[in-house]
Motif scaffolding. Structure first.
Motif, PDB file in Angstrom:
ATOM      1  N   SER A 138       2.585   6.502   2.891  1.00 22.61           N
ATOM      2  CA  SER A 138       1.691   7.868   3.602  1.00 22.61           C
ATOM      3  C   SER A 138       0.168   8.311   3.592  1.00 22.61           C
ATOM      4  CB  SER A 138       2.406   8.630   2.133  1.00 22.61           C
ATOM      5  OG  SER A 138       1.334   8.824   0.638  1.00 22.61           O
ATOM      6  N   GLY A 139      -0.448   7.089   3.158  1.00 22.73           N
ATOM      7  CA  GLY A 139      -2.010   6.744   3.587  1.00 22.73           C
ATOM      8  C   GLY A 139      -2.142   6.835   4.954  1.00 22.73           C
ATOM      9  N   ARG A 161      -5.603  -0.407  -0.300  1.00 16.41           N
ATOM     10  CA  ARG A 161      -5.700   1.102  -0.868  1.00 16.41           C
ATOM     11  C   ARG A 161      -7.010   1.345  -0.174  1.00 16.41           C
ATOM     12  NH1 ARG A 161      -8.375   4.682  -3.704  1.00 16.41           N
ATOM     13  NH2 ARG A 161      -7.061   6.105  -5.136  1.00 16.41           N
ATOM     14  N   THR A 216       1.171  -0.925  -0.020  1.00 20.11           N
ATOM     15  CA  THR A 216      -0.076  -0.021   0.242  1.00 20.11           C
ATOM     16  C   THR A 216       0.799   1.433  -0.392  1.00 20.11           C
ATOM     17  OG1 THR A 216      -1.679   0.896   0.836  1.00 20.11           O
ATOM     18  CG2 THR A 216       0.355   0.189   2.361  1.00 20.11           C
ATOM     19  N   SER A 217      -0.016   2.261  -0.324  1.00 19.15           N
ATOM     20  CA  SER A 217       0.950   3.707   0.471  1.00 19.15           C
ATOM     21  C   SER A 217       1.225   4.155   1.753  1.00 19.15           C
ATOM     22  CB  SER A 217       0.034   5.038  -0.395  1.00 19.15           C
ATOM     23  OG  SER A 217       0.803   5.715  -0.503  1.00 19.15           O
TER      24      SER A 217
END
Length: 521
Positions: A160-161, A221, A157-158
């Motif tokens: 920063s999310g 996500r 995943t990202s």
């Protein structure tokens, strides 16, 4: 209006007395120009992201393969729409272009929506889905079970999310585990290749190495439009998930969002938080369950031991007593003990007899006579034969017979010696076991008609006793033995000498002097 946008004259260039406009004035002029130029228009495209605000207004996008047009339908206009926009639906919208100065954006106020056909993206997605399904990538039998309690969890995943924070927070609340995060782009052109490389990279890690291989992978996500989630609909991502040897949970979008990775993955979670809940159990619930199972195990073990103890006691009551079991063997042992001395003597006698018979049959003189007879017969036969080979063969046989004769005499002598030694050893053992040797040491045996007497009380009630010494036996009565004047009789053994110097002999000589000799008293 045209003067506003004309090229500035030399007198209006910077540094001159050019007119100044405020931001609101410029925004108003742009809005009026946009609305006056286009008026009411119709636009065909595919519905993208759809969002209904809390105020009741409806916001959505109309797009094609290159551009996106933001659309707005106010709360009062929604009731008059014949078709409510849905994501992926190809429509024709009618309305007016306008601008929103607060964000320097333009959009279209739509008051009428008509269906134009299936969206291009949705058609492509459906075609790709049918292709992968035909290849068997969606088959339930190829899905791997999730580990009950993974040691290491890999998250794609990202970084920063908010998704990774939600997953870590949920794992910490339920059952803390080690987490490896592989940062990727979750939308855009780089999304699909980075997600595929992350899944393949986790599978290529060595179990127990410096960077340990995870036991479970979560691809996560947050929600978004179909364009934002399109990277998870790419074929490269679907095939990477299908080839993964590590169980994988897909948590892309919200519960209503569906992508190809959801069909290929081993388990689909409606949200990233739900993926964390599927990955690990609740630690407190597991501890409670373990304690409950331990208590049940202790109770079951105690009940089983109690039942077996009761069963053992019931069976023990049905068994006979140990003394009863030993009575018959004890009687058998007593009878065998009584028969053992006589059996030893008879056994030695039988072996001595067999040894004598064997020795008589294997005397050296008999063997010599047999050999001599065979030699004579051999000479007679050899005299009748004229062939040299036969004579040579007979000579060899003759020599062999001589050797065998010597060996037989040697073996016979050794065998007789061994039997003689065994016989002597058995005789010595018999003498040791015999009670005769005890009589030579000064002991005597008292006999009665019923057997051997070992107690004085038994001797007192017998009318007649027989005392056995090493060299003779005497008959006495209990009263005579007490008075000291018992009559001495010769031993029953033939040829036993009469004891000399006994008191009884002296008394008899005193009572019966010769008739021709006078008494001095």
């Amino acid at each position: 209006m045209s003067d506003l946008f004309d090229d500035p004259t030399p007198s209006d260039r910077p540094g001159q007395n050019a007119p100044e406009f405020t931001v609101s004035e410029i925004s108003g002029e742009v809005k009026r120009t946009l609305e006056g130029t286009f008026g009411r228009i119709r636009v065909k495209g595919e519905v993208g992201r759809v969002f209904k605000a809390r105020s009741g207004h409806l916001y959505y996008d109309i797009k094609d393969d290159r551009s996106v047009l933001a659309c707005t339908t106010w709360k009062g206009q929604i009731a008059s729409l014949s078709v409510v926009p849905e994501e992926g639906l190809e429509v024709v919208v009618t309305g007016r272009l306008t601008a929103f100065g607060g964000q320097s954006k333009y959009n279209m106020n739509v008051d009428e929506v008509a269906v134009a056909g299936q969206g291009a993206l949705m058609a492509l997605l459906e075609k790709r889905k049918k292709q992968l399904e035909a290849e068997g990538l969606f088959a339930p039998e190829r899905k791997k079970p999730l580990p009950y309690l993974p040691q290491i969890i890999g998250v794609v995943t990202s970084p920063s999310g908010a998704v990774i924070r939600d997953i870590l927070h949920r794992l910490r609340d339920r059952f803390p585990r080690k987490v490896l995060v592989w940062p990727v782009a979750v939308q855009g052109a780089n999304c699909a290749p980075e997600v595929a490389r992350a899944i393949e990279g986790f599978n290529q890690l060595t179990p127990g190495g410096a960077m340990p291989r995870p036991d479970l992978i979560i691809v996560a996500r947050g929600g978004g439009s179909i364009e934002d989630l399109w990277g998870f609909n790419e074929e490269i991502v679907a095939r990477a998930v299908a080839n993964s040897q590590i169980p994988l949970i897909s948590a892309v979008g919200h519960e209503t969002d569906t992508t190809l990775i959801d069909f290929v993955s081993d388990r689909r979670a409606p949200t990233p938080t739900a993926a964390a809940e599927l990955a690990v159990p609740v630690r407190l619930e597991l501890l409670g369950w373990t304690e409950n199972q331990g208590a049940r195990l202790v109770r079951s073990a105690g009940q089983a031991v109690q039942q077996r103890r009761q069963r053992l006691n019931d069976l023990a009551r049905a068994l006979p007593k140990p003394d009863t079991l030993l009575e018959t063997p004890r009687q058998r042992l007593d009878r065998v003990s009584e028969r053992l001395p006589d059996a030893l003597i008879r056994g030695v006698e039988r072996r001595r007899l067999r040894l004598s018979e064997a020795a008589a049959a294997l005397r050296p003189s008999t063997l010599r006579q047999l050999v001599t007879a065979r030699q004579d017969r051999l000479r007679n036969l050899s005299s009748r034969l004229t062939l040299r080979p036969i004579l040579q063969d007979l000579t060899r046989q003759y020599d062999r017979i001589g050797q065998l004769t010597q060996r037989l005499e040697t073996v016979q002598t050794q065998r007789l010696d061994r039997h003689r030694q065994r016989l002597e050893a058995t005789g010595r053992q018999l003498e040791i076991l015999s009670y005769k040797a005890t009589l030579d040491r000064g002991y005597a045996v008292v006999h009665s008609d019923d057997g051997v007497i070992t107690r004085a009380a038994e001797a007192a009630i017998r009318p007649r006793l027989r005392i056995e010494f090493a060299d003779a036996e005497i008959d006495v009565t209990p009263a005579q033995a007490a008075a000291g004047d018992g009559a001495i009789s010769p031993a029953k053994t033939p040829g036993a000498p009469k004891p000399e110097g006994s008191k009884a002999g002296k008394r008899q000589s005193d009572k019966a002097p010769p008739d021709d000799q006078g008494s001095l008293f």
